[in-house]
Motif scaffolding. Sequence first.
Motif, PDB file in Angstrom:
ATOM      1  N   UNK A 146       0.804  -1.214   0.000  1.00  0.00           N
ATOM      2  CA  UNK A 146       0.000   0.000   0.000  1.00  0.00           C
ATOM      3  C   UNK A 146       0.841   1.270   0.000  1.00  0.00           C
ATOM      4  N   UNK A 147       0.287   2.314  -0.620  1.00  0.00           N
ATOM      5  CA  UNK A 147       1.022   3.569  -0.763  1.00  0.00           C
ATOM      6  C   UNK A 147       1.316   4.225   0.581  1.00  0.00           C
ATOM      7  N   UNK A 148       0.390   4.106   1.530  1.00  0.00           N
ATOM      8  CA  UNK A 148       0.568   4.747   2.834  1.00  0.00           C
ATOM      9  C   UNK A 148       1.788   4.189   3.559  1.00  0.00           C
ATOM     10  N   UNK A 152       5.470   5.780   4.550  1.00  0.00           N
ATOM     11  CA  UNK A 152       6.018   5.739   5.911  1.00  0.00           C
ATOM     12  C   UNK A 152       7.440   5.177   5.899  1.00  0.00           C
ATOM     13  N   UNK A 153       7.661   4.168   5.079  1.00  0.00           N
ATOM     14  CA  UNK A 153       9.006   3.594   4.950  1.00  0.00           C
ATOM     15  C   UNK A 153       9.969   4.647   4.406  1.00  0.00           C
ATOM     16  N   UNK A 154       9.511   5.430   3.442  1.00  0.00           N
ATOM     17  CA  UNK A 154      10.352   6.476   2.870  1.00  0.00           C
ATOM     18  C   UNK A 154      10.705   7.529   3.921  1.00  0.00           C
ATOM     19  N   UNK A 180      10.452  -3.494  -2.379  1.00  0.00           N
ATOM     20  CA  UNK A 180       9.625  -3.138  -1.221  1.00  0.00           C
ATOM     21  C   UNK A 180       8.141  -3.215  -1.565  1.00  0.00           C
ATOM     22  N   UNK A 181       7.791  -2.844  -2.776  1.00  0.00           N
ATOM     23  CA  UNK A 181       6.385  -2.838  -3.184  1.00  0.00           C
ATOM     24  C   UNK A 181       5.788  -4.238  -3.233  1.00  0.00           C
ATOM     25  N   UNK A 191       8.307  -4.587   8.626  1.00  0.00           N
ATOM     26  CA  UNK A 191       9.453  -3.814   8.162  1.00  0.00           C
ATOM     27  C   UNK A 191       9.444  -2.412   8.759  1.00  0.00           C
ATOM     28  N   UNK A 192       8.264  -1.823   8.877  1.00  0.00           N
ATOM     29  CA  UNK A 192       8.140  -0.505   9.495  1.00  0.00           C
ATOM     30  C   UNK A 192       8.561  -0.575  10.964  1.00  0.00           C
TER      31      UNK A 192
END
Length: 204
Positions: A146-148, A152-154, A180-181, A191-192
Motif C-alpha cells: 500500500x502507498x501509505x 512511511x518507509x520512505x 519493497x512494493x 518492516x516498518x
Amino acid sequence: MNREILEKEFAPSQIKKRRGPFGEDLDYVEAADVIRRLNDAFDGEWSFEIIEHQQMFEEVVVLGKLTAQGISKMQFGSHQITKAKKDGAVVNIGFDLKAAASDCLKKASTHFGVALHLYSENIVDEPKEPVDKNAMTPSESDESIGKKKLAEIKQLRTKLKWTPEDVMDHAERLFSTRDIAMLNPIMGEAFIAYLKAQNGEQAA
C-alpha cells in the motif's frame, strides 16, 4: 557462529513425526530441542520476538524475528485454532498463539542451519513447491503493502539517513526480496517496526 553445532543432525530419538496437510508423515523436532541447539551454538546470546500476529481464517499466523550475533532472520509460523467439538467455541487462543510462535522459531532457526537436514529431506520429491504450505512469500499475498506504508518507509529512511539501496539491502536480508512494493501488508508492518527500532522509536 558455530555452524558445526547449528547444522549438526539431530539424533533419531529427537525426531518426531506428525501428519502433514496431505496425509503424509512429516519429520520434525520439538521447540525445546531447537532452543537447546541455539543455546549451545550461541552460548545463550540470541533473542526471538514476535513482530506481528493475526488471525487468518481458521489459523493464527505470527511473524517472528530470530537474532544472533547481529544477524536477524524472519519467518512466519502458524497453528490451527483449536475449537470445541460440541459447539465450535475457541478453546484457548493463547495456546494457539504459543504454538504458532514455536513453529515460527523453528522455521526461523532453519535459516541458521538448525534441522536443515529434515527440511532438505522434505523437499526432495517436490523441488518446485515450498516445503511449508503455511509460509507466506511476498508474491502470495492478495494485497500489496500500500502507498501509505510505502510513504512511511520512505519517511523512516530519511530519518535514518539511509539510501534506497540501504533499505533494499535490509529488505533482502529480512524477506529475501529487494522490491519493497512486493511486500504484503504483514511484512510491511514488520518492516516498518524494524525501521522504527533502528531509529530508536517505539513501534505502534
